[in-house]
Design a protein around this motif. Structure first.
Motif, PDB file in Angstrom:
ATOM      1  N   THR A 183      35.868  45.890  44.069  1.00 38.71           N
ATOM      2  CA  THR A 183      34.687  45.205  44.590  1.00 38.71           C
ATOM      3  C   THR A 183      34.589  43.788  44.033  1.00 38.71           C
ATOM      4  O   THR A 183      34.353  42.814  44.767  1.00 38.71           O
ATOM      5  CB  THR A 183      33.416  45.988  44.219  1.00 38.71           C
ATOM      6  OG1 THR A 183      33.490  47.283  44.804  1.00 38.71           O
ATOM      7  CG2 THR A 183      32.175  45.271  44.710  1.00 38.71           C
ATOM      8  N   VAL A 230      33.641  35.309  55.222  1.00 41.08           N
ATOM      9  CA  VAL A 230      33.275  36.207  54.121  1.00 41.08           C
ATOM     10  C   VAL A 230      33.294  37.686  54.502  1.00 41.08           C
ATOM     11  O   VAL A 230      33.276  38.539  53.622  1.00 41.08           O
ATOM     12  CB  VAL A 230      31.872  35.847  53.579  1.00 41.08           C
ATOM     13  CG1 VAL A 230      31.847  34.425  53.078  1.00 41.08           C
ATOM     14  CG2 VAL A 230      30.802  36.072  54.640  1.00 41.08           C
ATOM     15  N   ALA A 231      33.316  37.989  55.813  1.00 40.10           N
ATOM     16  CA  ALA A 231      33.224  39.389  56.220  1.00 40.10           C
ATOM     17  C   ALA A 231      34.404  40.205  55.712  1.00 40.10           C
ATOM     18  O   ALA A 231      34.238  41.335  55.234  1.00 40.10           O
ATOM     19  CB  ALA A 231      33.131  39.480  57.740  1.00 40.10           C
ATOM     20  N   VAL A 282      34.296  40.723  51.754  1.00 34.87           N
ATOM     21  CA  VAL A 282      33.174  41.585  51.402  1.00 34.87           C
ATOM     22  C   VAL A 282      33.428  43.016  51.902  1.00 34.87           C
ATOM     23  O   VAL A 282      33.115  44.002  51.214  1.00 34.87           O
ATOM     24  CB  VAL A 282      31.863  41.031  51.987  1.00 34.87           C
ATOM     25  CG1 VAL A 282      30.728  42.025  51.808  1.00 34.87           C
ATOM     26  CG2 VAL A 282      31.507  39.709  51.308  1.00 34.87           C
ATOM     27  N   ALA A 307      35.957  36.313  48.480  1.00 36.75           N
ATOM     28  CA  ALA A 307      34.996  35.740  49.423  1.00 36.75           C
ATOM     29  C   ALA A 307      34.492  34.395  48.925  1.00 36.75           C
ATOM     30  O   ALA A 307      34.372  33.431  49.702  1.00 36.75           O
ATOM     31  CB  ALA A 307      33.836  36.709  49.611  1.00 36.75           C
ATOM     32  N   GLU A 358      36.307  44.361  52.218  1.00 33.42           N
ATOM     33  CA  GLU A 358      37.279  44.901  51.257  1.00 33.42           C
ATOM     34  C   GLU A 358      36.569  45.428  50.021  1.00 33.42           C
ATOM     35  O   GLU A 358      36.882  46.515  49.519  1.00 33.42           O
ATOM     36  CB  GLU A 358      38.264  43.813  50.858  1.00 33.42           C
ATOM     37  CG  GLU A 358      39.144  44.187  49.669  1.00 33.42           C
ATOM     38  CD  GLU A 358      39.726  42.949  49.008  1.00 33.42           C
ATOM     39  OE1 GLU A 358      39.973  43.027  47.799  1.00 33.42           O
ATOM     40  OE2 GLU A 358      39.919  41.929  49.697  1.00 33.42           O
ATOM     41  N   ALA A 359      35.596  44.653  49.539  1.00 30.69           N
ATOM     42  CA  ALA A 359      34.868  45.078  48.349  1.00 30.69           C
ATOM     43  C   ALA A 359      34.160  46.404  48.580  1.00 30.69           C
ATOM     44  O   ALA A 359      34.209  47.313  47.750  1.00 30.69           O
ATOM     45  CB  ALA A 359      33.854  44.003  47.955  1.00 30.69           C
ATOM     46  N   LEU A 360      33.516  46.534  49.742  1.00 28.67           N
ATOM     47  CA  LEU A 360      32.793  47.775  50.034  1.00 28.67           C
ATOM     48  C   LEU A 360      33.749  48.955  50.211  1.00 28.67           C
ATOM     49  O   LEU A 360      33.433  50.087  49.812  1.00 28.67           O
ATOM     50  CB  LEU A 360      31.938  47.584  51.291  1.00 28.67           C
ATOM     51  CG  LEU A 360      30.842  46.509  51.176  1.00 28.67           C
ATOM     52  CD1 LEU A 360      30.133  46.345  52.505  1.00 28.67           C
ATOM     53  CD2 LEU A 360      29.854  46.882  50.084  1.00 28.67           C
ATOM     54  N   TYR A 413      38.668  44.000  59.398  1.00 29.35           N
ATOM     55  CA  TYR A 413      37.573  44.388  58.515  1.00 29.35           C
ATOM     56  C   TYR A 413      37.723  45.832  58.025  1.00 29.35           C
ATOM     57  O   TYR A 413      36.815  46.378  57.431  1.00 29.35           O
ATOM     58  CB  TYR A 413      36.230  44.209  59.226  1.00 29.35           C
ATOM     59  CG  TYR A 413      36.031  42.797  59.723  1.00 29.35           C
ATOM     60  CD1 TYR A 413      35.785  41.762  58.833  1.00 29.35           C
ATOM     61  CD2 TYR A 413      36.116  42.512  61.084  1.00 29.35           C
ATOM     62  CE1 TYR A 413      35.623  40.455  59.289  1.00 29.35           C
ATOM     63  CE2 TYR A 413      35.951  41.213  61.539  1.00 29.35           C
ATOM     64  CZ  TYR A 413      35.704  40.189  60.636  1.00 29.35           C
ATOM     65  OH  TYR A 413      35.544  38.906  61.089  1.00 29.35           O
ATOM     66  N   GLY A 429      37.166  41.605  45.584  1.00 32.04           N
ATOM     67  CA  GLY A 429      36.842  41.222  46.951  1.00 32.04           C
ATOM     68  C   GLY A 429      35.775  40.142  47.005  1.00 32.04           C
ATOM     69  O   GLY A 429      35.867  39.195  47.794  1.00 32.04           O
ATOM     70  N   ILE A 430      34.754  40.276  46.167  1.00 35.03           N
ATOM     71  CA  ILE A 430      33.700  39.258  46.151  1.00 35.03           C
ATOM     72  C   ILE A 430      34.252  37.920  45.657  1.00 35.03           C
ATOM     73  O   ILE A 430      33.894  36.853  46.165  1.00 35.03           O
ATOM     74  CB  ILE A 430      32.535  39.738  45.268  1.00 35.03           C
ATOM     75  CG1 ILE A 430      31.865  40.942  45.919  1.00 35.03           C
ATOM     76  CG2 ILE A 430      31.515  38.621  45.060  1.00 35.03           C
ATOM     77  CD1 ILE A 430      30.776  41.559  45.080  1.00 35.03           C
TER      78      ILE A 430
END
Length: 247
Positions: free
Chosen positions: A149, A171-172, A175, A156, A177-179, A14, A152-153
């Motif tokens: 972002t 999905v963790a 997501v 997911a 990665e997006a953050l 993560y 990444g979404i």
């Protein structure tokens, strides 16, 4: 019967490493672009700070020792070569020497004023060069991070659709990665924006000092050296003067 323990999840899955592994080429591309933008902005910030520091040091050197010299040519030797203040003086002297070739075509005041304004403008333009890079990085890096972002979404959503279940494990990573990409984009943008504002404010101060110096040089040349800035003796220098002898 004991419940089997859930498999341990590595923290790196993560983090940035996991984000790069799951994001693939798009995420690597976004990260490389952000790193290059950050490197360019920090390079501009440090180089411009050094240039501004040199000019500010020169402004403190132009004092009584400079203006009390026998002539402007002698005073020029007190300034370091290839510096802003010396450029103004040399351009003013060159313009004054060239004026003898066109004495009736233009007024001396106007000729010297235009020449010194061009010199000041070239110095200000040189000091302002590179600030556009900071403005560009500050304005675009958040959107570059936003692309990571979105990627990444999207990853997911693809994993949710492929697995048929929206579990945290699925999905963790995407997501996260997006953050991470968003935070990196902001980390690149904030120093660029702050650096741009800070350097622009310092450039304004320098421009005012250089403009005032150019006006003094102009007055000196037009008056043939009769008009020059006056400097009061410092308290320390005044204290060293011997007291007048009374008879």
């Amino acid at each position: 019967m004991a419940t089997p323990a859930a498999p341990a999840v590595e923290a790196s899955a993560y983090g940035l490493t996991g984000a790069l592994q799951q994001g693939g080429a798009p995420t690597w591309t976004v990260l490389i672009i952000l790193v290059l933008m950050s490197a360019a902005s920090w390079y501009v910030i440090f180089t411009k700070l050094w240039e501004q520091h040199r000019v500010l040091v020169q402004s403190r050197e132009v004092g009584a020792a400079f203006w009390n010299a026998p002539s402007l040519k002698d005073a020029t030797k007190k300034l370091e070569e290839n510096t802003a203040y010396r450029q103004i003086v040399e351009d003013g002297l060159d313009a004054d020497a060239q004026y003898v070739k066109i004495p009736n075509a233009i007024d001396q005041h106007e000729w010297l004023n235009d020449s010194l304004e061009r010199s000041v403008g070239s110095i200000n333009a040189r000091l302002g060069s590179g600030l556009a890079i900071l403005a560009t990085v500050g304005a675009t890096s958040p959107f570059v991070g936003l692309f990571g972002t979105v990627n990444g979404i999207y990853g997911a959503l693809v994993q949710i659709g492929a697995s048929g279940q929206a579990s945290i494990g699925k999905v963790a990573g995407p997501v996260g990665e997006a953050l991470i990409m968003t935070s990196i984009g902001l980390a690149v943008a904030v120093p660029a924006v702050l650096g741009y504002n800070w350097l622009s404010r310092r450039n304004k101060t320098i421009a005012e000092r250089i403009g005032s110096f150019a006006i003094d040089v102009h007055a000196y040349l037009v008056s043939g050296g009769a008009v020059r800035p006056e400097f009061k003796a410092s308290p320390a220098a005044a204290a060293k003067k011997p007291a007048p002898v009374k008879h």
